[in-house]
Design a protein around this motif. Sequence first.
Motif, short mmCIF file in Angstrom:
data_model
loop_
_atom_site.label_atom_id
_atom_site.label_comp_id
_atom_site.label_asym_id
_atom_site.label_seq_id
_atom_site.Cartn_x
_atom_site.Cartn_y
_atom_site.Cartn_z
N ASN A 107 0.82 -1.22 0.00
CA ASN A 107 0.00 0.00 0.00
C ASN A 107 0.85 1.26 0.00
N ILE A 108 2.17 1.08 -0.20
CA ILE A 108 3.04 2.25 -0.19
C ILE A 108 4.35 1.89 -0.91
N PRO A 109 4.89 2.79 -1.70
CA PRO A 109 6.21 2.50 -2.31
C PRO A 109 7.30 2.55 -1.24
N ALA A 110 8.27 1.65 -1.34
CA ALA A 110 9.34 1.56 -0.34
C ALA A 110 10.65 2.09 -0.92
N ARG A 111 11.46 2.69 -0.06
CA ARG A 111 12.73 3.27 -0.51
C ARG A 111 13.71 2.19 -0.96
N ASP A 112 13.59 0.98 -0.38
CA ASP A 112 14.52 -0.09 -0.75
C ASP A 112 13.99 -0.95 -1.89
N GLY A 113 12.95 -0.47 -2.59
CA GLY A 113 12.38 -1.23 -3.69
C GLY A 113 11.47 -2.37 -3.23
N GLY A 114 11.18 -2.39 -1.94
CA GLY A 114 10.27 -3.40 -1.42
C GLY A 114 10.96 -4.60 -0.82
N THR A 115 12.29 -4.57 -0.70
CA THR A 115 13.03 -5.74 -0.20
C THR A 115 12.57 -6.16 1.19
N ALA A 116 12.44 -5.20 2.10
CA ALA A 116 12.04 -5.52 3.47
C ALA A 116 10.59 -6.00 3.52
N ILE A 117 9.74 -5.37 2.72
CA ILE A 117 8.33 -5.77 2.70
C ILE A 117 8.20 -7.20 2.18
N ILE A 118 8.93 -7.51 1.12
CA ILE A 118 8.88 -8.86 0.56
C ILE A 118 9.37 -9.88 1.58
N ALA A 119 10.48 -9.58 2.25
CA ALA A 119 11.02 -10.51 3.24
C ALA A 119 10.02 -10.77 4.36
N GLY A 120 9.34 -9.71 4.78
CA GLY A 120 8.35 -9.86 5.84
C GLY A 120 7.17 -10.72 5.40
N ASN A 121 6.74 -10.53 4.20
CA ASN A 121 5.62 -11.32 3.70
C ASN A 121 6.02 -12.77 3.46
N GLU A 122 7.24 -12.99 3.02
CA GLU A 122 7.72 -14.37 2.86
C GLU A 122 7.75 -15.09 4.21
N ARG A 123 8.14 -14.37 5.24
CA ARG A 123 8.20 -14.95 6.59
C ARG A 123 6.79 -15.30 7.09
N VAL A 124 5.85 -14.41 6.85
CA VAL A 124 4.47 -14.68 7.26
C VAL A 124 3.90 -15.88 6.50
N LEU A 125 4.22 -15.95 5.20
CA LEU A 125 3.69 -17.05 4.40
C LEU A 125 4.27 -18.39 4.86
#
Length: 468
Positions: free
Chosen positions: A83-101
């Motif tokens: 829901n928001i663009p990330a400064r790191d290109g989404g790396t942290a968001i992706i890692a967090g979602n992979e962990r949840v999955l």
Amino acid sequence: TLIARQLQALPAAHALHIVEEAALLDEVTGLVEWPVPLLGRIDPAYMDLPAEVMQVSMRVNQRYFALRDAAGHVAPWFAFIANIPARDGGTAIIAGNERVLRARFADARHFWDADRTRALQSRLPALDAVTFHARLGSQGDRMRRITRLAGRIAVLIGADTAHAERAAQLAKADLVTGMVGEFPELQGVMGRYYALHDREAMEVADAIRDHYAPRGAADDVPAQPVGIAVALADKIDTLAAFFAIGEKPTGSGDPFALRRAALGVIRIIREHGLRLRLGPIIAAAAAGLPARPDGDELLGFLAERLRVQLRAEGARHDVLAAVLGLGIDDDLARLLARTDAVAALLGTDDGANLLVGYRRAANILRIEERKDGPYDAAPDADLLQLPEEVALAAALDSVAADVARLLGEERFSAAMEALATLRPKLDAFFDRVTVNDPRPELRRNRLRLLARVRAAMHLAADFSRIEG
């Protein structure tokens, strides 16, 4: 939408495509304001889970989209919308979602492994403790009804009776598994996996999965005879059971999805061209129910659903109403063949003009019968004075006999062709003969002749119900 376009473009670089899920897309669209599509990787440790389990877990728990490769196989990726663009290109968001999955898939793995420690057969007693409906007993009661009915239907359609009864017996067993308890939408799907794990026959396993089909208008009907038998048994039991206790659909609601069940029966019969008499099957479905459903009422409900379906397809639903005007035929394939033949007749010049002549005759009779009708007696041959009425009477004698015989032989197109031969005789009659002759005996005789025209036409269908 923007999100749909983003989701389509996102995995293209990996030669992947999104599994389309319209409801999920609508939900996600309503949740985000500044959509940013991202791809995450699935831990290889969970890639052996059933594809349906992975997809449902991602959708229900996390609002993730499943991916497939060019061959349709499960891809080790998932897509989601941030829901928001990330400064790191989404790396942290992706890692967090992979962990949840991973955690979600670990839960699914637990159910998958635990469920397979017990055979479906061993779960059947538990169905007696699951209420299907307060007035209709348990899921165990329902399982036993469906098993009996599936065996009966299997004989009628040439399916393996033992396999049909076995599939029906096991069809609801996955309702008491952990996976289906967590994800109810996987009922049937998990039953197939567990049946295969138990070394049940492939036909049995596939029928367990397919007996819910078609779940909706876009869903395929069961393809194999065993699956067809169990799917029909499941749906007809549902219809008979709820009609038996008076829980019928109303204009404002259909809480038990009986319209969907009826359309499922209709689609299975139509798409496979099945010759089944539904009346005896409905009577058989009543065994074990607390009351007997009104078979005619239920057949009428199915006929109305068929009419609605034809209308949705743009077909001549008024022709079906005309054929049904003679009474409900519980063989839907025969009913549709007859309907198609009448529609084909009306699509010809002879048929269209014959309909005009029928309407003229019916209108005259409607008016005159109010005065001194009915005119059901046979015309008096000695009172047929003009050549045109003599010719029409002679044609009616032969045509009515031919039509009745051909309909009895289910040669519907030939019956309509025979009926069409009345057209020139009826046209000539109306051109040359005065029906309401001042001589009462001639008037009555000519009205009786028109009543015979109407009766001959009504051998095929009640043409008063044709629109336009």
